[in-house]
Design a protein around this motif. Structure first.
Motif, PDB file in Angstrom:
ATOM      1  N   PHE A  56      38.550  36.989  24.564  1.00 44.79           N
ATOM      2  CA  PHE A  56      38.828  37.821  25.733  1.00 44.79           C
ATOM      3  C   PHE A  56      40.275  37.670  26.200  1.00 44.79           C
ATOM      4  N   ARG A  57      40.831  36.480  26.056  1.00 41.29           N
ATOM      5  CA  ARG A  57      42.219  36.277  26.492  1.00 41.29           C
ATOM      6  C   ARG A  57      43.161  37.222  25.739  1.00 41.29           C
ATOM      7  N   GLU A  58      42.948  37.336  24.433  1.00 38.36           N
ATOM      8  CA  GLU A  58      43.775  38.239  23.624  1.00 38.36           C
ATOM      9  C   GLU A  58      43.539  39.689  24.040  1.00 38.36           C
ATOM     10  N   LEU A  59      42.285  40.032  24.283  1.00 40.84           N
ATOM     11  CA  LEU A  59      41.960  41.387  24.736  1.00 40.84           C
ATOM     12  C   LEU A  59      42.606  41.677  26.085  1.00 40.84           C
ATOM     13  N   PHE A  60      42.558  40.700  26.984  1.00 38.63           N
ATOM     14  CA  PHE A  60      43.113  40.881  28.321  1.00 38.63           C
ATOM     15  C   PHE A  60      44.620  41.117  28.271  1.00 38.63           C
ATOM     16  N   GLN A  61      45.303  40.395  27.371  1.00 38.36           N
ATOM     17  CA  GLN A  61      46.743  40.594  27.215  1.00 38.36           C
ATOM     18  C   GLN A  61      47.059  42.027  26.790  1.00 38.36           C
ATOM     19  N   LYS A  62      46.264  42.554  25.865  1.00 33.89           N
ATOM     20  CA  LYS A  62      46.457  43.925  25.406  1.00 33.89           C
ATOM     21  C   LYS A  62      46.128  44.918  26.518  1.00 33.89           C
ATOM     22  N   TYR A  80      29.639  37.774  25.419  1.00 34.98           N
ATOM     23  CA  TYR A  80      30.960  37.156  25.284  1.00 34.98           C
ATOM     24  C   TYR A  80      31.974  37.883  26.160  1.00 34.98           C
ATOM     25  N   PHE A  81      31.931  39.211  26.098  1.00 32.19           N
ATOM     26  CA  PHE A  81      32.869  40.025  26.863  1.00 32.19           C
ATOM     27  C   PHE A  81      32.697  39.787  28.364  1.00 32.19           C
ATOM     28  N   LEU A  82      31.452  39.851  28.831  1.00 32.97           N
ATOM     29  CA  LEU A  82      31.197  39.666  30.262  1.00 32.97           C
ATOM     30  C   LEU A  82      31.582  38.260  30.715  1.00 32.97           C
ATOM     31  N   ASP A  83      31.262  37.264  29.887  1.00 33.86           N
ATOM     32  CA  ASP A  83      31.611  35.885  30.234  1.00 33.86           C
ATOM     33  C   ASP A  83      33.126  35.736  30.363  1.00 33.86           C
ATOM     34  N   MET A  85      35.314  38.146  30.963  1.00 32.07           N
ATOM     35  CA  MET A  85      35.808  38.939  32.089  1.00 32.07           C
ATOM     36  C   MET A  85      35.601  38.213  33.407  1.00 32.07           C
ATOM     37  N   PHE A  86      34.482  37.520  33.539  1.00 31.13           N
ATOM     38  CA  PHE A  86      34.210  36.833  34.798  1.00 31.13           C
ATOM     39  C   PHE A  86      35.008  35.535  34.916  1.00 31.13           C
ATOM     40  N   LYS A  87      35.356  34.930  33.789  1.00 31.72           N
ATOM     41  CA  LYS A  87      36.187  33.727  33.827  1.00 31.72           C
ATOM     42  C   LYS A  87      37.616  34.070  34.246  1.00 31.72           C
ATOM     43  N   PHE A  88      38.111  35.204  33.759  1.00 27.84           N
ATOM     44  CA  PHE A  88      39.430  35.663  34.184  1.00 27.84           C
ATOM     45  C   PHE A  88      39.237  36.417  35.491  1.00 27.84           C
ATOM     46  N   GLU A  89      39.357  35.703  36.577  1.00 26.48           N
ATOM     47  CA  GLU A  89      39.003  36.250  37.888  1.00 26.48           C
ATOM     48  C   GLU A  89      39.723  37.557  38.173  1.00 26.48           C
ATOM     49  N   GLU A  90      38.930  38.535  38.614  1.00 26.98           N
ATOM     50  CA  GLU A  90      39.409  39.874  38.967  1.00 26.98           C
ATOM     51  C   GLU A  90      39.991  40.644  37.787  1.00 26.98           C
ATOM     52  N   SER A  91      39.687  40.224  36.554  1.00 26.10           N
ATOM     53  CA  SER A  91      40.181  40.966  35.391  1.00 26.10           C
ATOM     54  C   SER A  91      39.537  42.349  35.310  1.00 26.10           C
ATOM     55  N   HIS A  92      38.364  42.511  35.928  1.00 22.58           N
ATOM     56  CA  HIS A  92      37.702  43.820  35.919  1.00 22.58           C
ATOM     57  C   HIS A  92      38.545  44.879  36.624  1.00 22.58           C
ATOM     58  N   VAL A  93      39.487  44.433  37.470  1.00 21.49           N
ATOM     59  CA  VAL A  93      40.354  45.379  38.177  1.00 21.49           C
ATOM     60  C   VAL A  93      41.206  46.176  37.190  1.00 21.49           C
ATOM     61  N   GLU A  94      41.480  45.593  36.025  1.00 22.48           N
ATOM     62  CA  GLU A  94      42.298  46.278  35.021  1.00 22.48           C
ATOM     63  C   GLU A  94      41.588  47.487  34.418  1.00 22.48           C
ATOM     64  N   PHE A  95      40.260  47.523  34.511  1.00 19.77           N
ATOM     65  CA  PHE A  95      39.509  48.650  33.982  1.00 19.77           C
ATOM     66  C   PHE A  95      39.357  49.727  35.049  1.00 19.77           C
TER      67      PHE A  95
END
Length: 235
Positions: A56-62, A80-83, A85-95
């Motif tokens: 997810f970290r690599e995906l989040f960077q992209k 895996y994706f949901l886990d 996304m929730f670990k990277f706090e507020e990463s859902h805001v990018e979607f």
């Protein structure tokens, strides 16, 4: 626009939706497949980048760097994706949107309800969670009563019955022939004229012309359906 296409259920059409509905209408969008086979896109020559579900970290960077992206998440990797996304706090805001395709089976509808509850309970706003009714045979209201009953009592997702893709054999035909709807509709050949003006042509050619004429007719109908669905999905 940044869109995640996801479902707890396999074979509900996530890859078909990414390839035939979203990608042609999001011209600059890259498709990233998170442990999704995504043979449909690759077979049509659409560029697809693949990532493992636990990256997810690599995906989040992209995701942060992209302006337009479609994330096609395989059902076996959604946890895996949901886990991640929730670990990277507020990463859902990018979607901008989480699109959940659903077919009319009771199991598929119940699993869609579970995913909506998971996303909503994690703080994702109702307006970002969009349900897409896929492989509708005749009528959404008749075929998706389990999900619609839930939606009538819970304002946790945007559920628009007009955001629907109707069952059509075209998608299977295109997968076999490795054609996109855009490619079919941009083909300038007049196959009906070829049939009319070449009655003595090789039978194999005439069968091909007749087949392509039929595919074009189907593609025009399906393209109109997809245009409506896209507009209603994001309205």
């Amino acid at each position: 626009m940044k869109v995640a296409v996801m479902s707890y259920t396999g074979t509900v059409g996530k890859t078909t939706i990414a390839t035939h509905l979203l990608s042609p209408r999001m011209k600059e969008a890259q498709i990233i497949a998170v442990e999704s086979i995504n043979e449909t896109s690759e077979g049509l020559g659409v560029a697809v980048e693949k990532l493992k579900g636990d990256k997810f970290r690599e995906l989040f960077q992209k995701l942060v760097r992209a302006e337009d992206v479609i994330i096609d998440i395989g059902a076996s990797n959604i946890e895996y994706f949901l886990d991640g996304m929730f670990k990277f706090e507020e990463s859902h805001v990018e979607f901008d949107y989480f699109v959940i395709p659903v077919t009319n089976g009771t199991k598929e509808q119940r699993e869609t309800i579970s995913l909506i509850a998971m996303l909503s309970g994690s703080g994702i706003p109702t307006n970002k969670i969009r349900v897409l009714f896929n492989r509708v045979e005749t009528n959404v209201e008749d075929e998706f009563q389990v999900l619609l009953n839930f939606a009538s009592k819970n304002n946790s997702a945007k559920v628009n019955t007009k955001a629907a893709i109707f069952e059509n054999e075209l998608f299977d035909i295109l997968a076999i022939k490795k054609l996109s709807i855009e490619k079919v509709l941009s083909d300038q050949k007049d196959y009906k004229a070829l049939l009319r003006d070449n009655k003595d042509a090789d039978e194999k050619k005439r069968i091909h012309w007749a087949d392509m004429f039929g595919i074009k007719c189907l593609a025009k109908h399906v393209s109109r359906n997809l245009d409506v669905c896209y507009t209603e999905l994001f309205s």
